[in-house]
Design a protein around this motif. Structure first.
Motif, PDB file in Angstrom:
ATOM      1  N   PHE A 138     -67.528  -9.220  46.075  1.00 25.62           N
ATOM      2  CA  PHE A 138     -66.713 -10.210  46.785  1.00 25.62           C
ATOM      3  C   PHE A 138     -65.688  -9.520  47.695  1.00 25.62           C
ATOM      4  N   LEU A 139     -65.041  -8.502  47.156  1.00 25.18           N
ATOM      5  CA  LEU A 139     -64.027  -7.780  47.939  1.00 25.18           C
ATOM      6  C   LEU A 139     -64.656  -7.066  49.129  1.00 25.18           C
ATOM      7  N   TYR A 141     -67.397  -7.695  50.643  1.00 26.57           N
ATOM      8  CA  TYR A 141     -68.005  -8.581  51.638  1.00 26.57           C
ATOM      9  C   TYR A 141     -66.941  -9.319  52.446  1.00 26.57           C
ATOM     10  N   TYR A 142     -66.015  -9.935  51.738  1.00 27.49           N
ATOM     11  CA  TYR A 142     -65.073 -10.802  52.451  1.00 27.49           C
ATOM     12  C   TYR A 142     -63.864 -10.053  52.997  1.00 27.49           C
ATOM     13  N   ARG A 143     -63.421  -9.024  52.293  1.00 27.29           N
ATOM     14  CA  ARG A 143     -62.217  -8.357  52.761  1.00 27.29           C
ATOM     15  C   ARG A 143     -62.550  -7.112  53.584  1.00 27.29           C
ATOM     16  N   GLU A 145     -65.542  -6.454  54.780  1.00 23.79           N
ATOM     17  CA  GLU A 145     -66.540  -6.842  55.770  1.00 23.79           C
ATOM     18  C   GLU A 145     -67.714  -5.871  55.858  1.00 23.79           C
ATOM     19  N   LEU A 166     -72.574 -12.322  44.980  1.00 17.90           N
ATOM     20  CA  LEU A 166     -71.750 -13.017  45.957  1.00 17.90           C
ATOM     21  C   LEU A 166     -71.760 -14.518  45.690  1.00 17.90           C
TER      22      LEU A 166
END
Lengths: 199, 329
Positions: A138-139, A141-143, A145, A166
């Motif tokens: 999650f980190l 992917y979203y933070r 990138e 995810l």
């Protein structure tokens, strides 16, 4: 990194200054503890230095560095859990979506703990409930990138597993938000906030 | 609304489009994307959930970076600089030994003598005496060093081959590395009986005469044996002291994890392969305690060479004094 491999010691300092904030941010969210994150940060760059000779320039640097950071973070968490015999830093996979009432820390109701929080805190809370791998995905992917392909390399796991992690992480965030929405006191509080903020 | 969130809209429990839940990301086709967006437009429940998730993730992505811990950069750079220094020192060790031999060291006097000779060479070199004076000065100092070495009280650190001597000879050295709060580290050569704490790491180095299979065995205060390093082939042709590294070439930084007390580390070298078992560990231990350098087995391979270091480990010690404990022998 190529410059450092060639013996340019200033290049390493440049790497540290360029990436340390990202790595620390990642490790802090991964471990949930400032001290652990700092230890893992130092160890990450130390391992990078030690591995400099083996680094191949054709591989992208950022996923390479996050691979080291992820392993260091995991190692520190596991060591701490073994030593303490209990959870220090984040626990592994405590979440059970049928038990929304247990999502909140003991002694604090969803109303008291969430009303003052924004959605960001819901994400943070969700991160605590994820497994280490789900949280890392999650980190990243979203933070950070990173693509799912890069994350698969970082975790050394198939890309399909990354997508599954995810998906699970997003579900957990949704469940936290659902619990928030389902709490009458919160809903009332949000309604009051909405009323006062509207023209 | 970010498409990464829209893909997960079915977490609301909407039963009408369960297949969308399994859409991998990124969405594979524009048709899938269109189907998803169409459903979101039609299903208020999914749309609301996707909206909440979008906002939460957007807030998460926009969260300011945490402040770096004070001095973190300096700690990283100091640790790396220290490691470079250690590596460079290790790389120079073989050269130092060669200088020692060239300076007139006694043939056959063993690594310990050459180590000291090399050490003295470097020490005196750093003091800056004229090079023409060096051989005489070094020889005088060697007498001071060599005599005590050859008159070792109990023979444990004895390297001199006597009757029935075994080749290869092995020399075990260790350095204690302590990471300082600022990230730097200090290195202290281990003396027999030194006390170390849980923050200290042991860095082992072997030197051998002759091609050898070398193992490193730990005996903890409760007399439990652990083979820390099993059968590494150390070829002195590779030069001088060989640091103990893992399979990635990293220096092994070892910290005892047992109870407080005395730990004995035995470097065991043999010219031929052997297999560890409980009986052999006991035999090696007995040879260490008996201080006998004779071959282990008549008719078998020629035997083992052993060198030992004793460490006192105190898990509660935060600042190890780096002082040798009184010799009990």
């Amino acid at each position: 990194m190529a410059a450092y491999q060639q013996g340019d010691q200033g290049a390493f300092e440049e790497l540290v200054r360029r990436y340390q904030s990202r790595i620390y941010r990642f490790l802090l969210k991964l471990t949930g503890n400032e001290t652990l994150a700092e230890d893992a940060l130092i160890e990450t760059f130390f391992k990078l230095h030690r591995a400099a000779a083996r680094y191949r320039s054709q591989s992208r640097f950022s996923p390479y560095l996050f691979t080291i950071a992820y392993r260091e973070g995991l190692m520190i968490l596991r060591k701490l859990r073994q030593e303490a015999g209990t959870t220090s830093g984040f626990d592994e996979g405590r979440f059970n979506r049928t038990q929304h009432t247990s999502l909140w820390p003991a002694g604090s109701s969803p109303a008291s703990s969430v009303e003052a929080r924004d959605r960001l805190r819901a994400v943070d809370r969700a991160l605590e409930l994820l497994t280490d791998a789900q949280r890392a995905v999650f980190l990243l992917y979203y933070r950070e990138e990173l693509s799912t392909a890069d994350i698969a390399r970082v975790l050394d796991t198939p890309a399909g597993s990354v997508r599954a992690y995810l998906c699970q992480a997003r579900k957990t965030v949704c469940n936290i938000l659902d619990a928030w929405e389902a709490t009458p006191d919160l809903a009332a509080g949000r309604a009051r906030r909405d009323a006062t903020s509207s023209p | 609304m970010g498409d990464h969130v829209m893909r997960e809209h079915t977490t609301s429990g909407c039963k009408s489009h369960l297949s969308i839940l399994h859409i991998p990301e990124p969405l594979r086709t524009s048709q899938e994307q269109a189907a998803l967006e169409g459903h979101l437009a039609a299903c208020a429940r999914c749309h609301a959930e996707a909206g909440r998730l979008t906002e939460a993730i957007a807030a998460f992505r926009a969260e300011p970076d945490p402040a770096l811990p004070v001095g973190a950069t300096e700690k990283i750079l100091a640790r790396v600089a220290r490691d470079r220094e250690v590596s460079e020192t290790a790389a120079n060790e073989p050269q130092a030994f060669q200088q020692g031999e060239a300076g007139g060291g006694r043939a056959g006097s063993g690594q310990a003598v050459r180590s000291w000779k090399g050490f003295l060479d470097r020490l005196l070199g750093s003091m800056g005496p004229p090079r023409v004076m060096f051989p005489a000065l070094a020889a005088a100092l060697l007498v001071v060093v060599v005599v005590p070495l050859t008159l070792t009280r109990d023979g444990v650190r004895e390297k001199s081959p006597g009757a029935g001597a075994i080749r290869p000879l092995v020399d075990l050295q260790a350095t204690v590395e302590r990471i300082q709060p600022d990230g730097s580290s200090t290195l202290t050569r281990v003396s027999d009986g030194m006390t170390m704490g849980p923050e200290d790491g042991l860095l082992f180095q072997f030197s051998v005469e002759g091609v050898a299979q070398v193992s490193l065995v730990e005996c903890d205060p409760e007399h439990h044996f652990t083979v820390l390093f099993d059968h590494g082939t150390l070829d002195p042709a590779s030069g001088g002291i060989i640091p103990l590294t893992d399979d990635r070439g990293r220096l092994l930084r070892y910290v005892p994890d047992g109870p407080a007390g005395e730990y004995v580390y035995l470097a065991v070298a043999s010219p031929e392969p052997f297999s560890w078992n409980a009986a052999l560990l006991d035999t090696v231990w007995n040879r260490y305690t008996d201080r006998v350098l004779a071959p282990l087995e008549a008719g078998g391979f020629s035997g083992f060479a052993i060198d030992a270091l004793r460490i006192r480990f105190d898990p509660g010690l935060e600042q190890a004094p780096y002082q040798a404990v009184p010799d009990r022998r």
